[in-house]
Design a protein around this motif. Structure first.
Motif, PDB file in Angstrom:
ATOM      1  N   PRO A   1      12.967 -14.092   2.466  1.00  0.00           N
ATOM      2  CA  PRO A   1      12.876 -12.655   3.024  1.00  0.00           C
ATOM      3  C   PRO A   1      13.670 -12.053   4.251  1.00  0.00           C
ATOM      4  N   THR A   2      14.337 -11.085   4.104  1.00  0.00           N
ATOM      5  CA  THR A   2      15.095 -10.473   5.162  1.00  0.00           C
ATOM      6  C   THR A   2      13.963 -10.033   6.203  1.00  0.00           C
ATOM      7  N   ASP A   3      13.050  -9.764   5.875  1.00  0.00           N
ATOM      8  CA  ASP A   3      11.849  -9.284   6.613  1.00  0.00           C
ATOM      9  C   ASP A   3      11.225 -10.341   7.727  1.00  0.00           C
TER      10      ASP A   3
ATOM     11  N   MET B   1      10.073   7.612   8.506  1.00  0.00           N
ATOM     12  CA  MET B   1      10.006   6.297   7.618  1.00  0.00           C
ATOM     13  C   MET B   1      10.479   6.638   6.151  1.00  0.00           C
ATOM     14  N   ARG B   2      11.404   5.665   5.964  1.00  0.00           N
ATOM     15  CA  ARG B   2      12.431   5.643   4.827  1.00  0.00           C
ATOM     16  C   ARG B   2      11.454   5.516   3.683  1.00  0.00           C
ATOM     17  N   ALA B   3      10.352   4.724   3.722  1.00  0.00           N
ATOM     18  CA  ALA B   3       9.554   4.611   2.194  1.00  0.00           C
ATOM     19  C   ALA B   3       8.812   5.682   1.966  1.00  0.00           C
TER      20      ALA B   3
ATOM     21  N   VAL C   1       0.780  -1.200   0.189  1.00  0.00           N
ATOM     22  CA  VAL C   1      -0.015   0.116  -0.238  1.00  0.00           C
ATOM     23  C   VAL C   1       0.861   1.137   0.108  1.00  0.00           C
ATOM     24  N   LEU C   2       2.147   1.331   0.674  1.00  0.00           N
ATOM     25  CA  LEU C   2       2.975   2.432   0.645  1.00  0.00           C
ATOM     26  C   LEU C   2       3.084   2.880  -0.568  1.00  0.00           C
ATOM     27  N   PRO C   3       3.787   2.125  -1.589  1.00  0.00           N
ATOM     28  CA  PRO C   3       3.907   2.598  -2.943  1.00  0.00           C
ATOM     29  C   PRO C   3       2.815   2.983  -3.731  1.00  0.00           C
TER      30      PRO C   3
ATOM     31  N   ASP D   1      22.559  -1.322  -9.952  1.00  0.00           N
ATOM     32  CA  ASP D   1      23.865  -1.896  -9.341  1.00  0.00           C
ATOM     33  C   ASP D   1      23.462  -3.008  -8.282  1.00  0.00           C
ATOM     34  N   LEU D   2      22.440  -2.856  -7.539  1.00  0.00           N
ATOM     35  CA  LEU D   2      21.725  -3.790  -6.277  1.00  0.00           C
ATOM     36  C   LEU D   2      20.478  -3.740  -6.563  1.00  0.00           C
ATOM     37  N   VAL D   3      19.828  -5.095  -6.197  1.00  0.00           N
ATOM     38  CA  VAL D   3      18.562  -5.093  -6.327  1.00  0.00           C
ATOM     39  C   VAL D   3      17.878  -4.351  -5.151  1.00  0.00           C
ATOM     40  N   THR D   4      17.078  -3.172  -5.512  1.00  0.00           N
ATOM     41  CA  THR D   4      16.429  -2.641  -4.409  1.00  0.00           C
ATOM     42  C   THR D   4      14.933  -2.523  -4.686  1.00  0.00           C
ATOM     43  N   VAL D   5      14.150  -2.856  -3.680  1.00  0.00           N
ATOM     44  CA  VAL D   5      12.653  -2.827  -3.749  1.00  0.00           C
ATOM     45  C   VAL D   5      12.008  -1.472  -4.113  1.00  0.00           C
ATOM     46  N   THR D   6      12.254  -0.487  -3.301  1.00  0.00           N
ATOM     47  CA  THR D   6      11.832   0.760  -3.200  1.00  0.00           C
ATOM     48  C   THR D   6      12.410   1.510  -4.569  1.00  0.00           C
ATOM     49  N   GLY D   7      13.644   1.418  -4.660  1.00  0.00           N
ATOM     50  CA  GLY D   7      14.321   1.947  -5.840  1.00  0.00           C
ATOM     51  C   GLY D   7      13.679   1.495  -7.202  1.00  0.00           C
TER      52      GLY D   7
ATOM     53  N   ARG E   1      21.201   2.108   4.596  1.00  0.00           N
ATOM     54  CA  ARG E   1      20.318   2.245   3.830  1.00  0.00           C
ATOM     55  C   ARG E   1      20.251   3.591   2.897  1.00  0.00           C
ATOM     56  N   PRO E   2      21.286   3.724   2.212  1.00  0.00           N
ATOM     57  CA  PRO E   2      21.150   4.799   1.197  1.00  0.00           C
ATOM     58  C   PRO E   2      20.120   4.916   0.139  1.00  0.00           C
ATOM     59  N   ILE E   3      20.056   6.065  -0.349  1.00  0.00           N
ATOM     60  CA  ILE E   3      19.035   6.083  -1.647  1.00  0.00           C
ATOM     61  C   ILE E   3      19.805   6.378  -2.944  1.00  0.00           C
ATOM     62  N   ASP E   4      21.057   6.255  -2.894  1.00  0.00           N
ATOM     63  CA  ASP E   4      21.774   6.444  -4.123  1.00  0.00           C
ATOM     64  C   ASP E   4      21.260   5.884  -5.558  1.00  0.00           C
ATOM     65  N   LEU E   5      20.716   4.499  -5.136  1.00  0.00           N
ATOM     66  CA  LEU E   5      20.445   3.917  -6.366  1.00  0.00           C
ATOM     67  C   LEU E   5      18.983   4.424  -6.843  1.00  0.00           C
ATOM     68  N   HIS E   6      18.149   4.947  -6.214  1.00  0.00           N
ATOM     69  CA  HIS E   6      16.780   5.735  -6.537  1.00  0.00           C
ATOM     70  C   HIS E   6      17.515   6.893  -7.338  1.00  0.00           C
ATOM     71  N   ILE E   7      18.382   7.535  -6.766  1.00  0.00           N
ATOM     72  CA  ILE E   7      18.902   8.742  -7.473  1.00  0.00           C
ATOM     73  C   ILE E   7      19.460   8.475  -8.696  1.00  0.00           C
TER      74      ILE E   7
HETATM   75  C1  UD1 Z   1      11.990  -2.947   1.108  1.00  0.00           C
HETATM   76  C2  UD1 Z   1      10.910  -3.072   1.978  1.00  0.00           C
HETATM   77  C3  UD1 Z   1      11.521  -3.524   3.176  1.00  0.00           C
HETATM   78  C4  UD1 Z   1      12.583  -4.789   3.186  1.00  0.00           C
HETATM   79  C5  UD1 Z   1      13.563  -4.673   2.023  1.00  0.00           C
HETATM   80  C6  UD1 Z   1      14.215  -5.752   1.491  1.00  0.00           C
HETATM   81  C7  UD1 Z   1       9.334  -1.624   1.612  1.00  0.00           C
HETATM   82  C8  UD1 Z   1       8.447  -0.314   2.112  1.00  0.00           C
HETATM   83  N1  UD1 Z   1      10.213  -1.843   2.379  1.00  0.00           N
HETATM   84  O1  UD1 Z   1      12.881  -1.818   1.649  1.00  0.00           O
HETATM   85  O2  UD1 Z   1      10.644  -4.103   4.337  1.00  0.00           O
HETATM   86  O3  UD1 Z   1      13.311  -5.234   4.290  1.00  0.00           O
HETATM   87  O4  UD1 Z   1      12.716  -4.056   0.720  1.00  0.00           O
HETATM   88  O5  UD1 Z   1      13.421  -6.639   1.015  1.00  0.00           O
HETATM   89  O6  UD1 Z   1       8.830  -2.075   0.764  1.00  0.00           O
HETATM   90  N2  UD1 Z   1      20.455   0.139  -1.066  1.00  0.00           N
HETATM   91  C9  UD1 Z   1      21.271   0.874  -1.320  1.00  0.00           C
HETATM   92  N3  UD1 Z   1      21.202   1.840  -2.200  1.00  0.00           N
HETATM   93  C10 UD1 Z   1      19.653   2.551  -2.382  1.00  0.00           C
HETATM   94  C11 UD1 Z   1      18.575   1.521  -2.113  1.00  0.00           C
HETATM   95  C12 UD1 Z   1      19.068   0.281  -1.510  1.00  0.00           C
HETATM   96  O7  UD1 Z   1      22.659   0.449  -1.072  1.00  0.00           O
HETATM   97  O8  UD1 Z   1      19.555   3.380  -3.210  1.00  0.00           O
HETATM   98  C13 UD1 Z   1      20.673  -1.178  -0.263  1.00  0.00           C
HETATM   99  C14 UD1 Z   1      20.064  -1.241   1.102  1.00  0.00           C
HETATM  100  O9  UD1 Z   1      20.862  -0.544   2.141  1.00  0.00           O
HETATM  101  C15 UD1 Z   1      20.137  -2.703   1.248  1.00  0.00           C
HETATM  102  C16 UD1 Z   1      19.612  -3.254   0.006  1.00  0.00           C
HETATM  103  O10 UD1 Z   1      20.138  -2.270  -1.009  1.00  0.00           O
HETATM  104  O11 UD1 Z   1      21.080  -3.184   1.889  1.00  0.00           O
HETATM  105  C17 UD1 Z   1      18.320  -3.712  -0.183  1.00  0.00           C
HETATM  106  O12 UD1 Z   1      17.362  -2.461   0.148  1.00  0.00           O
HETATM  107  P1  UD1 Z   1      16.084  -2.107  -0.573  1.00  0.00           P
HETATM  108  O13 UD1 Z   1      15.503  -3.414  -1.348  1.00  0.00           O
HETATM  109  O14 UD1 Z   1      16.090  -1.007  -1.438  1.00  0.00           O
HETATM  110  O15 UD1 Z   1      15.123  -2.130   0.661  1.00  0.00           O
HETATM  111  P2  UD1 Z   1      13.972  -1.139   0.780  1.00  0.00           P
HETATM  112  O16 UD1 Z   1      13.294  -0.768  -0.377  1.00  0.00           O
HETATM  113  O17 UD1 Z   1      14.242   0.148   1.568  1.00  0.00           O
END
Ligand code: UD1
Length: 417
Positions: free
Chosen positions: A303-305, A92-94, A25-27, A160-166, A122-128
């Motif tokens: 899942p890490t969660d 909240m990071r999301a 729901v957050l996204p 560069d890395l698998v990022t969910v919210t990215g 938990r940086p957001i460099d990959l979003h940027i």
């Molecule tokens: C989402 C979930 C969270 C879950 C996580 C991993 C939501 C709201 N949150 O968080 O519950 O634990 O996925 O399944 O959906 N990273 C970077 N740079 C970035 C983005 C991420 O280095 O710009 C790293 C993070 O520090 C982490 C890894 O990538 O080590 C994965 O993180 P990410 O998948 O982005 O987690 P979230 O999307 O924040």
């Protein structure tokens, strides 16, 4: 501040119904910013993170009407503000999920940079980087990320890395970009596929969500969103483990077993009976637990969660298990608290070596993050005596009415102010 008191040792028995998925729901709430009109979201979980995101979207100019808690109507016609305030983002990071939609719709976004959190930097460099690939100009100013873009343009981008919210942020931005965007090494979480389906129903053209390559053909506008949130797989997993750790029999209703496969298989490996139906699972555990090793991974991996909750279970297995966290660099905050309850756990970098014990004993403990708190609740349910958990606001971020649901299963659990 609220605390939770648990008298442990009662096997949980009965049925529990899972609420809508917080991380789905957050996204979707952020995605309403891409539209202009009345969006309707059903099966919204009543948890604090959702309230934070609703407050944020409202602060940006949306009109919000919440009905019976689980239905939200948001009129985004009047969204005009481009700044996501520090006080809303910092909790909240999301919240950073509004970055892509604001840039795409208004051509500008100023979003407070999220700080570190208990589970790592938990940086957001990959979003940027992803948004820059679409042509946004992004600067860091006074603790804020300031992005501008006259018109986003489709691009070929590799995460560069698998990022969910990215993945979600860049995918949302690309829906209103000019031309085609191809995103590689995307997160494959069900929440990503769901967001893509929801956006496609509003007129977006997204293909491949759920795989590691997502292709988006930009469109000029999106219709308002209408959707119903699917059940929370992490909440479901937590109640499955609650049944297993107390030696009980718990039927988890309103869940999607396909998404729970790693949990089902690992519980079975630990000697727990798990019966799977179309929209429910039943967990039964009477015999001693066998230790199993787990290694967290992006979906479809473990899942890490759920790592912290599964560790609480392994504390009571007969022998040694090895739990490796590969997603976050500092996600063993629960270990020190579990040790206070008698757990024998050694940490070596990203690995926890758990030596099973016969019984945990209740103790005062402190919740440090959302899922760590859930693992302490689980440990408290299985422990002999009383466990007092403080800082339970972490639990309220992501679990709807946890004490109520556990009480219905026979747990002795209450909240005190
Ligand atoms: C989402 C979930 C969270 C879950 C996580 C991993 C939501 C709201 N949150 O968080 O519950 O634990 O996925 O399944 O959906 N990273 C970077 N740079 C970035 C983005 C991420 O280095 O710009 C790293 C993070 O520090 C982490 C890894 O990538 O080590 C994965 O993180 P990410 O998948 O982005 O987690 P979230 O999307 O924040």
């Amino acid at each position: 501040m609220d605390k939770i008191i648990i008298e442990g040792g009662t096997p949980l028995v009965g049925q529990v119904t899972i609420s809508g998925a917080k991380n789905a729901v957050l996204p979707v709430l952020a995605a309403t910013l891409l539209t202009q009109g009345e969006n309707e979201i059903l099966e919204v979980p009543r948890v604090r993170d959702v309230k934070t995101m609703v407050d944020l979207v409202q602060d940006l100019g949306a009109e919000v009407d919440q009905h019976n808690g689980s239905r939200i109507v948001l009129d985004t016609s009047g969204v005009h503000k481009t700044e996501a305030r520090y006080d809303l983002v910092s909790t909240m990071r999301a919240s950073c999920l509004v970055l892509g939609p604001l840039l795409a719709r208004l051509g500008e976004a100023r979003v407070s940079l999220p700080g570190g959190c208990a589970i790592g930097a938990r940086p957001i460099d990959l979003h940027i980087k992803g948004l820059e690939a679409l042509g946004a100009v992004i600067k860091l100013e006074e603790g804020y990320i300031h992005g501008t873009a006259k018109k986003l343009k489709g691009a070929h981008h590799y995460f560069d890395l698998v990022t969910v919210t990215g993945t979600m942020n860049v995918m949302m931005a690309a829906t209103l970009a000019e031309g085609e965007t191809v995103l590689e090494n995307c997160a494959r979480e069900p929440e990503v596929s769901f967001l893509a389906q929801v956006l496609n129903r509003s007129g977006a053209k997204i293909e491949g969500a759920g795989s590691d390559t997502i292709t988006i053909q930009g469109v000029t506008s999106l219709r308002p969103i209408e959707c119903s949130i699917f059940p929370d797989r992490i909440e479901a997993a937590t109640y499955m483990i609650a049944g297993a750790i107390t030696g009980g029999e718990v039927e988890v209703l309103n869940c999607l077993p396909d998404e729970l496969e790693p949990i089902v298989l690992k519980l079975r490996e630990a000697g727990v009976d798990v019966a799977v139906n179309e929209r429910s699972v039943k967990v039964r555990s009477h015999s001693p637990l066998t230790p199993v090793n787990i290694r967290t991974h992006p979906y479809p991996g473990f899942p890490t969660d759920v790592q912290a909750q599964f560790m609480a279970l392994m504390v009571l297995a007969q022998g040694q298990s090895v739990i490796t966290e590969t997603v976050f660099e500092n996600r063993f905050m629960h270990v020190a608290e579990l040790r206070r309850m008698g757990a024998e756990i050694l940490i070596d970098g990203h690995t926890a070596i758990v030596r099973g014990i016969k019984r945990l004993s209740g103790a005062p403990v402190m919740a440090t993050d959302l899922r760590a708190s859930a693992s302490l609740v689980l440990a408290g349910l299985a422990a002999k005596g009383q466990t007092l958990i403080s800082r339970v606001y972490h639990i309220d971020r992501g679990y709807q009415e946890m004490e109520k649901k556990l009480s219905k299963l026979g747990a002795s659990i209450r909240r005190v102010k």
